[in-house]
Design a protein around this motif. Sequence first.
Motif, mmCIF file in Angstrom:
data_model
loop_
_atom_site.group_PDB
_atom_site.id
_atom_site.type_symbol
_atom_site.label_atom_id
_atom_site.label_comp_id
_atom_site.label_asym_id
_atom_site.label_seq_id
_atom_site.Cartn_x
_atom_site.Cartn_y
_atom_site.Cartn_z
ATOM 1 N N CYS A 1 0.255 -4.039 -5.771
ATOM 2 C CA CYS A 1 -0.624 -3.755 -4.636
ATOM 3 C C CYS A 1 -1.909 -3.172 -5.184
ATOM 4 O O CYS A 1 -1.910 -2.055 -5.702
ATOM 5 C CB CYS A 1 0.041 -2.781 -3.685
ATOM 6 S SG CYS A 1 -1.065 -2.144 -2.397
ATOM 7 N N ILE B 1 9.470 2.257 -7.882
ATOM 8 C CA ILE B 1 8.050 2.282 -7.523
ATOM 9 C C ILE B 1 7.288 3.033 -8.613
ATOM 10 O O ILE B 1 7.776 4.024 -9.166
ATOM 11 C CB ILE B 1 7.831 2.934 -6.140
ATOM 12 C CG1 ILE B 1 6.386 2.781 -5.688
ATOM 13 C CG2 ILE B 1 8.287 4.390 -6.133
ATOM 14 C CD1 ILE B 1 6.143 3.227 -4.241
ATOM 15 N N GLU C 1 -1.405 -7.231 -1.645
ATOM 16 C CA GLU C 1 -0.130 -7.377 -2.342
ATOM 17 C C GLU C 1 -0.058 -8.730 -3.047
ATOM 18 O O GLU C 1 -0.651 -9.710 -2.592
ATOM 19 C CB GLU C 1 1.046 -7.287 -1.368
ATOM 20 C CG GLU C 1 1.109 -6.008 -0.561
ATOM 21 C CD GLU C 1 0.454 -6.138 0.799
ATOM 22 O OE1 GLU C 1 0.815 -5.366 1.717
ATOM 23 O OE2 GLU C 1 -0.424 -7.024 0.951
ATOM 24 N N LEU D 1 6.074 -2.367 -7.403
ATOM 25 C CA LEU D 1 7.462 -2.249 -6.976
ATOM 26 C C LEU D 1 8.289 -3.192 -7.827
ATOM 27 O O LEU D 1 8.181 -4.420 -7.681
ATOM 28 C CB LEU D 1 7.623 -2.595 -5.495
ATOM 29 C CG LEU D 1 9.035 -2.381 -4.939
ATOM 30 C CD1 LEU D 1 9.371 -0.882 -4.911
ATOM 31 C CD2 LEU D 1 9.163 -2.971 -3.532
ATOM 32 N N TRP E 1 5.876 1.383 0.035
ATOM 33 C CA TRP E 1 6.231 -0.008 0.289
ATOM 34 C C TRP E 1 7.192 -0.047 1.476
ATOM 35 O O TRP E 1 8.130 0.760 1.570
ATOM 36 C CB TRP E 1 6.927 -0.629 -0.926
ATOM 37 C CG TRP E 1 6.026 -0.953 -2.073
ATOM 38 C CD1 TRP E 1 5.775 -0.182 -3.172
ATOM 39 C CD2 TRP E 1 5.252 -2.154 -2.239
ATOM 40 N NE1 TRP E 1 4.900 -0.817 -4.011
ATOM 41 C CE2 TRP E 1 4.568 -2.029 -3.466
ATOM 42 C CE3 TRP E 1 5.081 -3.319 -1.494
ATOM 43 C CZ2 TRP E 1 3.714 -3.035 -3.960
ATOM 44 C CZ3 TRP E 1 4.245 -4.311 -1.985
ATOM 45 C CH2 TRP E 1 3.572 -4.163 -3.196
ATOM 46 N N TYR F 1 6.986 -8.028 2.288
ATOM 47 C CA TYR F 1 6.831 -6.690 1.740
ATOM 48 C C TYR F 1 5.380 -6.233 1.899
ATOM 49 O O TYR F 1 4.454 -6.949 1.521
ATOM 50 C CB TYR F 1 7.229 -6.674 0.273
ATOM 51 C CG TYR F 1 8.734 -6.681 0.093
ATOM 52 C CD1 TYR F 1 9.474 -7.824 0.375
ATOM 53 C CD2 TYR F 1 9.424 -5.544 -0.323
ATOM 54 C CE1 TYR F 1 10.858 -7.839 0.241
ATOM 55 C CE2 TYR F 1 10.798 -5.547 -0.469
ATOM 56 C CZ TYR F 1 11.510 -6.692 -0.179
ATOM 57 O OH TYR F 1 12.880 -6.692 -0.309
ATOM 58 N N TYR F 2 5.223 -5.033 2.446
ATOM 59 C CA TYR F 2 3.910 -4.479 2.731
ATOM 60 C C TYR F 2 3.659 -3.220 1.906
ATOM 61 O O TYR F 2 4.529 -2.348 1.792
ATOM 62 C CB TYR F 2 3.798 -4.101 4.210
ATOM 63 C CG TYR F 2 3.915 -5.261 5.157
ATOM 64 C CD1 TYR F 2 5.149 -5.631 5.682
ATOM 65 C CD2 TYR F 2 2.786 -5.986 5.550
ATOM 66 C CE1 TYR F 2 5.269 -6.699 6.558
ATOM 67 C CE2 TYR F 2 2.894 -7.049 6.424
ATOM 68 C CZ TYR F 2 4.129 -7.397 6.922
ATOM 69 O OH TYR F 2 4.239 -8.450 7.787
ATOM 70 N N CYS F 3 2.461 -3.141 1.401
ATOM 71 C CA CYS F 3 1.988 -1.941 0.720
ATOM 72 C C CYS F 3 1.273 -1.068 1.747
ATOM 73 O O CYS F 3 0.619 -1.589 2.670
ATOM 74 C CB CYS F 3 1.023 -2.360 -0.397
ATOM 75 S SG CYS F 3 0.221 -1.019 -1.256
ATOM 76 N N ARG G 1 9.141 -3.157 4.239
ATOM 77 C CA ARG G 1 9.445 -4.575 4.355
ATOM 78 C C ARG G 1 9.888 -4.896 5.771
ATOM 79 O O ARG G 1 10.384 -4.030 6.485
ATOM 80 C CB ARG G 1 10.522 -4.989 3.346
ATOM 81 C CG ARG G 1 11.913 -4.392 3.601
ATOM 82 C CD ARG G 1 12.860 -4.758 2.479
ATOM 83 N NE ARG G 1 14.208 -4.264 2.725
ATOM 84 C CZ ARG G 1 15.195 -4.356 1.858
ATOM 85 N NH1 ARG G 1 14.998 -4.928 0.664
ATOM 86 N NH2 ARG G 1 16.399 -3.886 2.168
#
Length: 124
Positions: free
Chosen positions: A22, A70, A6, A81, A36, A94-96, A38
């Motif tokens: 990402c 997205i 990311e 995002l 995504w 924030y995670y992909c 978070r």
Amino acid sequence: QVQLVESGGRAVQAGGSLRLSCAASGRTFASNAMGWFRQAPGKEREFVATISWNGDSTGYGDSVKGRFIISRDKRKNTVYLQMNNLNPEDTAVYYCAGNLLAYGSSSRSTYNYWGQGTQVTVSS
């Protein structure tokens, strides 16, 4: 080795916008949904958005509907995002995530691949 990386997170003032990216490597996710999530300090990881393998279906968490978008570029193996009208409650890592299925969901358990996260901080 599959990697999701990311980028794009930073500090921003309330009302501002950011676009997270990402980039996937090690395998193609062209046939897979992406998502995504978070996580804010002291809180559980929360669903933000998902996009289907071909981009024709998207889904959003209630707290970001109407503000976040997205999207994906399959040629680049990248998911984005776009975050608009940010507020301090959007502050989180924030995670992909990559799903094994063609259509994603809001459930963390359906995602098998995760990035390391990017920090977004929104100040009032």
